[in-house]
Every structure is written in C-alpha cells, then in structure tokens.
Design a protein around this motif. Sequence first.
Motif, PDB file in Angstrom:
ATOM      1  N   THR A 144       0.835  -1.209   0.000  1.00 23.51           N
ATOM      2  CA  THR A 144       0.000   0.000   0.000  1.00 23.51           C
ATOM      3  C   THR A 144       0.865   1.252   0.000  1.00 23.51           C
ATOM      4  O   THR A 144       0.546   2.241  -0.668  1.00 23.51           O
ATOM      5  CB  THR A 144      -0.948   0.032   1.211  1.00 23.51           C
ATOM      6  N   LYS A 145       1.968   1.202   0.729  1.00 24.68           N
ATOM      7  CA  LYS A 145       2.862   2.357   0.784  1.00 24.68           C
ATOM      8  C   LYS A 145       3.598   2.557  -0.543  1.00 24.68           C
ATOM      9  O   LYS A 145       3.814   3.687  -0.993  1.00 24.68           O
ATOM     10  CB  LYS A 145       3.854   2.202   1.938  1.00 24.68           C
ATOM     11  N   ALA A 146       3.994   1.450  -1.175  1.00 25.03           N
ATOM     12  CA  ALA A 146       4.655   1.553  -2.479  1.00 25.03           C
ATOM     13  C   ALA A 146       3.704   2.128  -3.520  1.00 25.03           C
ATOM     14  O   ALA A 146       4.084   2.976  -4.334  1.00 25.03           O
ATOM     15  CB  ALA A 146       5.164   0.180  -2.918  1.00 25.03           C
ATOM     16  N   ALA A 147       2.459   1.666  -3.506  1.00 25.31           N
ATOM     17  CA  ALA A 147       1.483   2.149  -4.476  1.00 25.31           C
ATOM     18  C   ALA A 147       1.227   3.641  -4.306  1.00 25.31           C
ATOM     19  O   ALA A 147       1.159   4.396  -5.292  1.00 25.31           O
ATOM     20  CB  ALA A 147       0.177   1.363  -4.337  1.00 25.31           C
ATOM     21  N   ALA A 148       1.084   4.086  -3.048  1.00 24.30           N
ATOM     22  CA  ALA A 148       0.862   5.512  -2.798  1.00 24.30           C
ATOM     23  C   ALA A 148       2.078   6.331  -3.214  1.00 24.30           C
ATOM     24  O   ALA A 148       1.946   7.421  -3.779  1.00 24.30           O
ATOM     25  CB  ALA A 148       0.536   5.743  -1.328  1.00 24.30           C
ATOM     26  N   ASP A 149       3.261   5.808  -2.950  1.00 20.59           N
ATOM     27  CA  ASP A 149       4.503   6.478  -3.338  1.00 20.59           C
ATOM     28  C   ASP A 149       4.536   6.678  -4.853  1.00 20.59           C
ATOM     29  O   ASP A 149       4.800   7.783  -5.351  1.00 20.59           O
ATOM     30  CB  ASP A 149       5.671   5.610  -2.867  1.00 20.59           C
ATOM     31  N   LEU A 150       4.251   5.628  -5.611  1.00 17.90           N
ATOM     32  CA  LEU A 150       4.256   5.722  -7.072  1.00 17.90           C
ATOM     33  C   LEU A 150       3.176   6.680  -7.571  1.00 17.90           C
ATOM     34  O   LEU A 150       3.393   7.440  -8.521  1.00 17.90           O
ATOM     35  CB  LEU A 150       4.065   4.334  -7.685  1.00 17.90           C
ATOM     36  N   MET A 151       2.007   6.631  -6.933  1.00 14.17           N
ATOM     37  CA  MET A 151       0.917   7.507  -7.349  1.00 14.17           C
ATOM     38  C   MET A 151       1.282   8.986  -7.141  1.00 14.17           C
ATOM     39  O   MET A 151       1.086   9.824  -8.034  1.00 14.17           O
ATOM     40  CB  MET A 151      -0.357   7.178  -6.563  1.00 14.17           C
ATOM     41  N   ILE A 152       1.842   9.301  -5.971  1.00 17.48           N
ATOM     42  CA  ILE A 152       2.219  10.691  -5.698  1.00 17.48           C
ATOM     43  C   ILE A 152       3.347  11.123  -6.646  1.00 17.48           C
ATOM     44  O   ILE A 152       3.371  12.260  -7.128  1.00 17.48           O
ATOM     45  CB  ILE A 152       2.648  10.863  -4.228  1.00 17.48           C
ATOM     46  N   GLY A 153       4.259  10.198  -6.966  1.00 15.48           N
ATOM     47  CA  GLY A 153       5.296  10.507  -7.940  1.00 15.48           C
ATOM     48  C   GLY A 153       4.715  10.827  -9.303  1.00 15.48           C
ATOM     49  O   GLY A 153       5.175  11.746 -10.000  1.00 15.48           O
ATOM     50  N   GLN A 154       3.701  10.063  -9.708  1.00 17.80           N
ATOM     51  CA  GLN A 154       3.037  10.338 -10.991  1.00 17.80           C
ATOM     52  C   GLN A 154       2.316  11.679 -10.949  1.00 17.80           C
ATOM     53  O   GLN A 154       2.393  12.479 -11.895  1.00 17.80           O
ATOM     54  CB  GLN A 154       2.056   9.200 -11.303  1.00 17.80           C
ATOM     55  N   MET A 155       1.640  11.978  -9.819  1.00 14.82           N
ATOM     56  CA  MET A 155       0.915  13.244  -9.706  1.00 14.82           C
ATOM     57  C   MET A 155       1.873  14.440  -9.675  1.00 14.82           C
ATOM     58  O   MET A 155       1.488  15.558 -10.015  1.00 14.82           O
ATOM     59  CB  MET A 155       0.014  13.227  -8.475  1.00 14.82           C
ATOM     60  N   ALA A 156       3.125  14.181  -9.278  1.00 18.84           N
ATOM     61  CA  ALA A 156       4.126  15.252  -9.313  1.00 18.84           C
ATOM     62  C   ALA A 156       4.414  15.693 -10.747  1.00 18.84           C
ATOM     63  O   ALA A 156       4.887  16.809 -10.978  1.00 18.84           O
ATOM     64  CB  ALA A 156       5.412  14.796  -8.629  1.00 18.84           C
ATOM     65  N   HIS A 157       4.129  14.818 -11.704  1.00 20.62           N
ATOM     66  CA  HIS A 157       4.244  15.204 -13.115  1.00 20.62           C
ATOM     67  C   HIS A 157       3.047  16.043 -13.562  1.00 20.62           C
ATOM     68  O   HIS A 157       3.052  16.578 -14.667  1.00 20.62           O
ATOM     69  CB  HIS A 157       4.350  13.959 -13.993  1.00 20.62           C
ATOM     70  N   GLU A 158       2.037  16.108 -12.708  1.00 29.04           N
ATOM     71  CA  GLU A 158       0.825  16.875 -13.032  1.00 29.04           C
ATOM     72  C   GLU A 158       0.626  18.015 -12.035  1.00 29.04           C
ATOM     73  O   GLU A 158      -0.479  18.216 -11.530  1.00 29.04           O
ATOM     74  CB  GLU A 158      -0.386  15.941 -13.067  1.00 29.04           C
ATOM     75  N   ARG A 159       1.728  18.680 -11.708  1.00 30.73           N
ATOM     76  CA  ARG A 159       1.723  19.927 -10.933  1.00 30.73           C
ATOM     77  C   ARG A 159       1.723  19.746  -9.417  1.00 30.73           C
ATOM     78  O   ARG A 159       1.845  20.732  -8.693  1.00 30.73           O
ATOM     79  CB  ARG A 159       0.556  20.852 -11.320  1.00 30.73           C
ATOM     80  N   LEU A 160       1.536  18.532  -8.886  1.00 28.59           N
ATOM     81  CA  LEU A 160       1.593  18.373  -7.438  1.00 28.59           C
ATOM     82  C   LEU A 160       3.016  18.640  -6.968  1.00 28.59           C
ATOM     83  O   LEU A 160       3.971  18.027  -7.458  1.00 28.59           O
ATOM     84  CB  LEU A 160       1.162  16.961  -7.035  1.00 28.59           C
ATOM     85  N   LYS A 161       3.169  19.558  -6.019  1.00 32.95           N
ATOM     86  CA  LYS A 161       4.502  19.919  -5.507  1.00 32.95           C
ATOM     87  C   LYS A 161       4.900  18.917  -4.420  1.00 32.95           C
ATOM     88  O   LYS A 161       4.884  19.217  -3.225  1.00 32.95           O
ATOM     89  CB  LYS A 161       4.497  21.350  -4.981  1.00 32.95           C
ATOM     90  N   ALA A 162       5.247  17.734  -4.875  1.00 34.66           N
ATOM     91  CA  ALA A 162       5.419  16.605  -3.968  1.00 34.66           C
ATOM     92  C   ALA A 162       6.852  16.439  -3.491  1.00 34.66           C
ATOM     93  O   ALA A 162       7.813  16.698  -4.215  1.00 34.66           O
ATOM     94  CB  ALA A 162       4.968  15.316  -4.653  1.00 34.66           C
TER      95      ALA A 162
END
Length: 314
Positions: A144-162
């Motif tokens: 679950t933590k790996a999936a969230a990590d990858l998701m937030i990394g992907q959203m960082a390509h869409e303007r999320l200042k992660a």
Amino acid sequence: MDPQHRVLITGAGGFVGTLLVRHLEAIRGDGASSVAIYGAAEGEAFDISDSEAADRAVQAARPTAVVHLAAIAAPAEAHRSPRRAWEVNLYGAMNLAEAVLRHAPEARFINVGSSEAYGDSFLAVEGPISEAAPLQPTSVYGATKAAADLMIGQMAHERLKAVRFRPFNHTAPGQADTYVVSAFARQIAAIMAGDQEPVISVGNLDVDRDFLDARDVVRAYAAAALDPFAPTGPASVYNLASGKAWRIGDILAKLIELSGMGVEVRVDPDRLRPNLVPRAEGDARKVASDLGWRPEIAFEDTLRDVLDFWRGHG
C-alpha cells in the motif's frame, strides 16, 4: 497577520504526528517563523478515506504545506485488514492529493511512505539501499505504501509539488508497544518494577534493521514543509536512514544492559514471522545533500529514553 506557513497535518494525533506538532510549535515559539498548524486541534481530525471530508479540510485550511502521515501504520494491522489498509493508505492519499491540486495547488505535499516499499530489493543489494532501488514490497503494508509512493510521484508530473519520504524504522518515547523497541522496553520496565517475572518472550532476533529516532525524522518533514528552497517534484524522493543496521537481538541486549537486571530471553515460536528480509539499511546521502538533514540523536540515547518513558508509564 496571515501566518507565513499554514501546515495541514494528517495523523496529527498519532505517535509521529504528535512529535511533528511539538517540533513545529517549538519553531513557532522561537519567533523565527510564523507557523499555523491544522489537523492537531479539537475537531480538526477527518477521515482521509472520505474524499469529501478531505476536500473540506484542505479547502478550510488553505495550506502552504500538507504533511501526510495518516495511515494504517502497523504492518500487522494492515495484514489483518487489507481492504481497509488499501482504502486508507492508497485512496486516502489520492483523496488528499486531489484536494490539494483543487484548492491549494501551490502547497507542498509531503508524503510519508516507508522503507517497507523496497521489500525484496533488500535481498539484491549489499549495504545501504538507495532511492534508485525498485519497489518490490512483500507485505500488505509495504504494497500500500509503495502504491501511494508511485501515485504521488506520478501526480508530481501533473503539478503536485510533492516530496516523498521513505523512512526506515524509527522509535522514540511514546511509541505504542506494538513496535519492537517499545515492546522490549515496556517489558523490561515492568521487570524493573517487579510487575513481571524476569523473562521476555521474543520472535526472531537475528534480523538487522536501520533505526532512527523519530524526533530526528520529524525534522526532515518540517524542513520539506517550511523551506521554500527545498526541491519538489518527481525527483524529490528521499530515504530517511542512519546507514547503519542494528541486530534486533543487540537492541534487546542493550535495553537489558541499561536496566541493570538479569533477564532470561525465550524464543516464542508463535512470534516468529516468516519471509523476513534479513537485513535492511538505507542510504540517506540524497536527503543530506538536498535538505541538509542528518540524524543527530545517537540510537543508544533513544533506547535509554524509550526505557525511561516506560518506567514512568508502567
């Protein structure tokens, strides 16, 4: 006057969240920075798995930074309730990140992941593991933590200042005794008080883990949230580690030594966990370079503090 920093903390009432709130309050108290904290006061808690509640919380706080700590954080609990772990750890993070993009797109999003996401990668690496290692989790919690990590990394390509952190094991006074250091210390404190026979039942002591003091860990979260020059984006992913692994049996031996007591250690077959990664240690050079963070508290001092905590809370 509007505060310079408005930090929304999920999981603010938890073990690490409480330490982070205390650290931010100390920063606010020294007058060096104007910091408003959201999520820690009465009535500010919300269920991150409820997308509407997450949306309302972000809209109300108008944060300049979000530190996302809320999670099903105990691996054993995630194993018992996997569906709930996925709802909270993955979809809760999604709800929060989407709300930030809607209502506070300039806010820093500090995602607290876990070294458990590396899983089987530890078996392929000699010495400390870097952020470049693949995420190959072996547990429900790690997945679950790996999936969230990858998701937030992907959203960082869409303007999320992660900013994504992958902390290794950490403890400090106040941690629940469902975690190994606190579990050992609580039992030893009870033996010292005469409330328990001088016998401790244990699981596998022959595994090595990289340990930190949680009071050091929250300094990294605060730095990422408050420092306007700290980088954000897809490449801002950081191990938090000491680079040194402790054998679990040596941790127990050190706590027994600190107690000054004679304690018998018995291996309980029911406590032995299968498929354990024998050694896990992290390379934290990247966070030292980018954020100037290094652990400051010697782990021997952490062990003494945890034992002292349980001696006062037996």
